[in-house]
Design a protein around this motif. Structure first.
Motif: not given
Length: 396
Positions: A215-222, A326-329
């Protein structure tokens, strides 16, 4: 996975340990800032021109390779083998020894190797400290504490930039700022008896039994493009200033100081801003501030306006780092946060590493100020997308 109960504070030793955990993250910005005022001097000592500039910038970015490789590895090691507390100790030791040894080295490949290992240590410091913070704080309190960690980062910048510039001029030349990394060994001596063990002990469960990070892949992509653009000031402002006739390290360090001062302001305000604006509009504000920063540097040859542009970049970064952390945590399962933070730092430093490889030849081709104007336009486009796209990646 269920959240583990936060550890209560009990006694002076525990409070000192918590202070160590919160402040250790400042060594990650020292990794970059200690040599930032002497980058043009390093370039000159290695022959100047494109070759000298590349070596100087690689001394900044090779540590980023260490972080790219080290962050997911250290997160995995912490979860499976040694735990978050022991990772912090090992990382501080590696960071301090590798960084300070550069004081005595003149051979480029040895310097780059030491900076690579120092980057691995830096990644371990980040992964372990953010993970330990996630155990103690949740919700709005976690947002505030992540902002306070950012304040430690900016405080280190406020101290390190002028100190690095002055000791480079007054003592050992460009080698002297590497002595600042000895501070990690001093902190290690304080950390060993004071930092509490983690509430998430290491285990040997298979990845299929651990929380998923899909679920974190889109966040990591940016993260990679954001940091590719966001490192323009750190990696290129020294050359912009030198090109405008401002070459003295001590003078450059005071201009760069504006970034650290406003970074501290952003870090202190982050908790309040994100509560009021939410993640979506806080990220929009970050992108807009970055755009104004780059355009101010690009269009002006004035020291005052350039200082304002550098400062706005620091203000935006004071919001950006705690926001993404914070978003990741918040989105990662509790038992997978070390790995999640590792991948966050990998994505971050991919952008950091790629920036000089792309932007240095472009800057030489189109001009220092023109390169910043281009970056400012890209930030502006990102801000518009964040405001107008119906479901952006960074959303509440």
């Amino acid at each position: 996975p269920q959240e583990h109960a936060p550890l209560p504070l009990s006694g002076l030793r525990d409070r000192i340990g918590l202070l160590v955990v919160l402040s250790c993250i400042s060594f990650n910005i020292l990794l970059v800032l200690a040599i930032q005022p002497v980058m043009s001097t390093i370039a000159t000592s290695f022959g100047g021109g494109a070759h000298g500039q590349l070596i100087a910038q690689l001394l900044e970015t090779t540590s980023g390779i260490g972080i790219m490789v080290g962050a997911p590895v250290t997160g995995w090691i912490a979860e499976r083998w040694i735990g978050r507390r022991n990772l912090l100790f090992a990382a501080l030791a590696l960071y301090g020894v590798a960084g300070s040894t550069c004081m005595f080295i003149d051979t480029p490949w040895i310097l780059l190797t030491l900076r690579l290992f120092q980057g691995v240590g830096s990644s371990g410091i980040a992964v372990s400290t953010y993970a330990l913070v996630s155990e103690r704080f949740t919700g709005a309190a976690r947002s505030r504490v992540l902002g306070y960690q950012g304040a430690f980062i900016s405080a280190m910048g406020i101290v390190a930039l002028p100190v690095a510039g002055h000791i480079a001029e007054g003592f050992g030349g460009w080698h002297a700022p590497f002595s600042l990394f000895l501070g990690a060994l001093i902190v290690l001596a304080i950390a060993i008896p004071t930092v509490q063990p983690s509430t998430v002990p290491p285990g040997k469960a298979s990845d299929s039994q651990r929380g998923s990070l899909k679920g974190l892949l889109p966040l990591f992509a940016i993260v990679t493009p954001v940091y590719f653009l966001g490192n323009m000031v750190i990696l290129h402002i020294s050359f912009v200033l030198a090109g405008d006739g401002i070459a003295r390290p001590s003078v450059q360090s005071y201009i760069m100081l504006a970034s650290s001062v406003l970074y501290m302001l952003g870090a202190f305000l982050y908790g309040r801003v994100v509560v009021r604006l939410g993640y979506r509009w806080t990220f929009f504000a970050i992108l807009a501030l970055m755009s104004v920063s780059a355009l101010a540097i690009g269009f002006s040859h004035s020291i005052a306006v350039t200082s304002v542009g550098v400062g706005l970049s620091g203000l935006a970064s004071g919001f950006l780092i705690p926001l993404l952390t914070n978003l990741v945590l918040n989105r990662a399962p509790a038992d997978a946060r070390s790995r999640a933070l590792g991948f966050l730092y990998t994505a971050n430093y991919i952008g950091n590493f790629l920036n000089p490889l792309v932007m240095t030849p472009l800057r030489r081709e189109i001009g220092n100020h023109e390169a910043f104007i281009l970056i400012g336009a890209l930030w502006a486009a990102g801000a518009l997308a964040q405001a107008l796209v119906r479901r952006p990646v960074v959303a509440d």
